[in-house]
Design an enzyme around this catalytic site. Structure first.
Site, mmCIF file in Angstrom:
data_model
loop_
_atom_site.group_PDB
_atom_site.id
_atom_site.type_symbol
_atom_site.label_atom_id
_atom_site.label_comp_id
_atom_site.label_asym_id
_atom_site.label_seq_id
_atom_site.Cartn_x
_atom_site.Cartn_y
_atom_site.Cartn_z
ATOM 1 N N HIS A 27 1.019 -1.102 -0.282
ATOM 2 C CA HIS A 27 0.024 0.113 0.079
ATOM 3 C C HIS A 27 0.835 1.249 0.070
ATOM 4 O O HIS A 27 2.214 1.120 0.000
ATOM 5 C CB HIS A 27 -0.851 -0.070 1.163
ATOM 6 C CG HIS A 27 -0.298 0.325 2.569
ATOM 7 N ND1 HIS A 27 0.462 -1.097 3.187
ATOM 8 C CD2 HIS A 27 -0.266 1.101 3.359
ATOM 9 C CE1 HIS A 27 0.701 -0.378 4.226
ATOM 10 N NE2 HIS A 27 0.406 0.867 4.434
ATOM 11 N N HIS A 29 1.401 3.822 2.063
ATOM 12 C CA HIS A 29 1.886 4.553 3.409
ATOM 13 C C HIS A 29 3.452 4.451 3.189
ATOM 14 O O HIS A 29 3.973 3.129 2.792
ATOM 15 C CB HIS A 29 1.312 3.750 4.579
ATOM 16 C CG HIS A 29 -0.143 4.312 4.800
ATOM 17 N ND1 HIS A 29 -0.870 3.584 5.887
ATOM 18 C CD2 HIS A 29 -0.917 5.352 4.238
ATOM 19 C CE1 HIS A 29 -2.073 4.388 5.905
ATOM 20 N NE2 HIS A 29 -1.916 5.354 5.047
ATOM 21 N N ASP A 31 5.455 3.396 5.822
ATOM 22 C CA ASP A 31 5.914 2.198 6.446
ATOM 23 C C ASP A 31 6.090 1.057 5.333
ATOM 24 O O ASP A 31 6.577 0.121 5.713
ATOM 25 C CB ASP A 31 5.071 2.114 7.847
ATOM 26 C CG ASP A 31 3.740 1.577 7.511
ATOM 27 O OD1 ASP A 31 3.104 1.840 6.383
ATOM 28 O OD2 ASP A 31 3.115 1.059 8.386
ATOM 29 N N HIS A 90 -7.095 -1.564 5.946
ATOM 30 C CA HIS A 90 -6.046 -0.734 6.604
ATOM 31 C C HIS A 90 -6.283 0.687 5.561
ATOM 32 O O HIS A 90 -5.902 1.807 6.050
ATOM 33 C CB HIS A 90 -4.709 -1.356 6.860
ATOM 34 C CG HIS A 90 -3.919 -0.355 7.057
ATOM 35 N ND1 HIS A 90 -3.956 0.289 8.261
ATOM 36 C CD2 HIS A 90 -2.736 0.143 6.390
ATOM 37 C CE1 HIS A 90 -2.619 1.215 8.497
ATOM 38 N NE2 HIS A 90 -2.166 1.142 7.257
ATOM 39 N N CYS A 109 -0.432 -4.429 6.109
ATOM 40 C CA CYS A 109 -1.123 -3.754 7.032
ATOM 41 C C CYS A 109 -2.482 -4.451 7.307
ATOM 42 O O CYS A 109 -3.100 -3.760 8.270
ATOM 43 C CB CYS A 109 -0.779 -2.443 7.069
ATOM 44 S SG CYS A 109 0.860 -1.962 7.292
ATOM 45 N N LYS A 112 -2.741 -7.621 11.876
ATOM 46 C CA LYS A 112 -1.981 -7.139 12.985
ATOM 47 C C LYS A 112 -1.164 -8.348 13.789
ATOM 48 O O LYS A 112 -2.032 -9.477 13.886
ATOM 49 C CB LYS A 112 -2.600 -6.169 13.995
ATOM 50 C CG LYS A 112 -3.147 -4.966 13.573
ATOM 51 C CD LYS A 112 -1.869 -3.952 13.042
ATOM 52 C CE LYS A 112 -2.350 -2.634 12.714
ATOM 53 N NZ LYS A 112 -1.611 -2.165 11.585
ATOM 54 N N ASN A 121 -3.548 2.676 12.920
ATOM 55 C CA ASN A 121 -3.795 3.784 12.058
ATOM 56 C C ASN A 121 -5.070 3.395 11.297
ATOM 57 O O ASN A 121 -4.998 2.689 10.343
ATOM 58 C CB ASN A 121 -2.668 4.153 11.205
ATOM 59 C CG ASN A 121 -2.561 5.364 10.275
ATOM 60 O OD1 ASN A 121 -3.798 6.083 10.440
ATOM 61 N ND2 ASN A 121 -1.803 5.489 9.351
ATOM 62 N N HIS A 151 2.486 -5.446 10.712
ATOM 63 C CA HIS A 151 3.352 -5.134 12.000
ATOM 64 C C HIS A 151 2.967 -6.475 12.933
ATOM 65 O O HIS A 151 1.873 -6.891 13.201
ATOM 66 C CB HIS A 151 2.525 -3.883 12.709
ATOM 67 C CG HIS A 151 2.749 -2.709 11.613
ATOM 68 N ND1 HIS A 151 3.691 -1.971 11.501
ATOM 69 C CD2 HIS A 151 1.808 -2.225 10.763
ATOM 70 C CE1 HIS A 151 3.659 -0.971 10.744
ATOM 71 N NE2 HIS A 151 2.504 -1.033 10.199
#
Length: 175
Positions: A27, A29, A31, A90, A109, A112, A121, A151
């Site tokens: 994605h 983002h 991170d 997400h 993401c 989890k 987030n 994560h």
């Protein structure tokens, strides 16, 4: 970051005597997609959902070089890998990577690890689609043995249930 990406590339080269040839941001983002500039500088190609590339352009960050619509099958080192968009969660552009011969799912993401107590987030989340996306993922990848979340620690199918519970708590809490 570009620095972290450089460290990863060097580690793969040193430990496995291999070069990373393609990077797949699941994605847009930072991170997940951060470090593309360094990956490209080192000669790696990149592929992402076309929607992800659009978000990268809007955010004025380095973009993946190749795009696909809902699904693409790749061969890497003789292994088949399926990149798929299952639905929003997400983010509205999150994808997963499935390695069928190893029954390994890289969920990004969308999921989890068990050590997380929050869905995290949700600023760019598709909260209306997220529960259904998790259901579709559970059905499509029910045979997964190893699941790698965006994560937290890897696990099995329990990560899907854990994330669904975190999401349910988050939705109930915000009323």
């Amino acid at each position: 970051t570009n620095k972290q990406t450089g460290i990863l590339f060097d580690w793969v080269k040193g430990k496995y005597h291999a070069n990373i040839q393609t990077v797949v941001p699941t994605h847009w983002h930072v991170d997940c997609a951060g470090g593309l500039e360094e990956a490209h500088r080192r000669g790696a190609d990149s592929i992402a959902l076309k929607k992800t590339i659009q978000f990268m352009a809007q955010a004025n960050v380095p973009r993946a070089r190749k795009g696909f619509d809902d699904k693409i099958d790749l061969t890497v080192g003789g292994r088949s890998i399926e990149l798929s968009y299952i639905g929003g969660g997400h983010t509205v552009d999150n994808i997963v990577a499935w390695v069928p011969d190893g029954k390994v799912l890289f969920a990004g993401c969308l999921l989890k690890g068990l050590d997380f107590e929050s869905i995290g987030n949700t600023a760019d989340a598709d909260m209306n689609s997220y529960p259904e996306t998790l259901n579709k993922m559970r059905q499509k990848y029910a045979q997964a043995i190893v699941i790698v979340p965006g994560h937290g620690k890897s696990g099995g199918l329990e990560l899907m249930d854990h994330t669904a519970n975190l999401l349910k708590k988050h939705i109930e809490h915000r009323g």
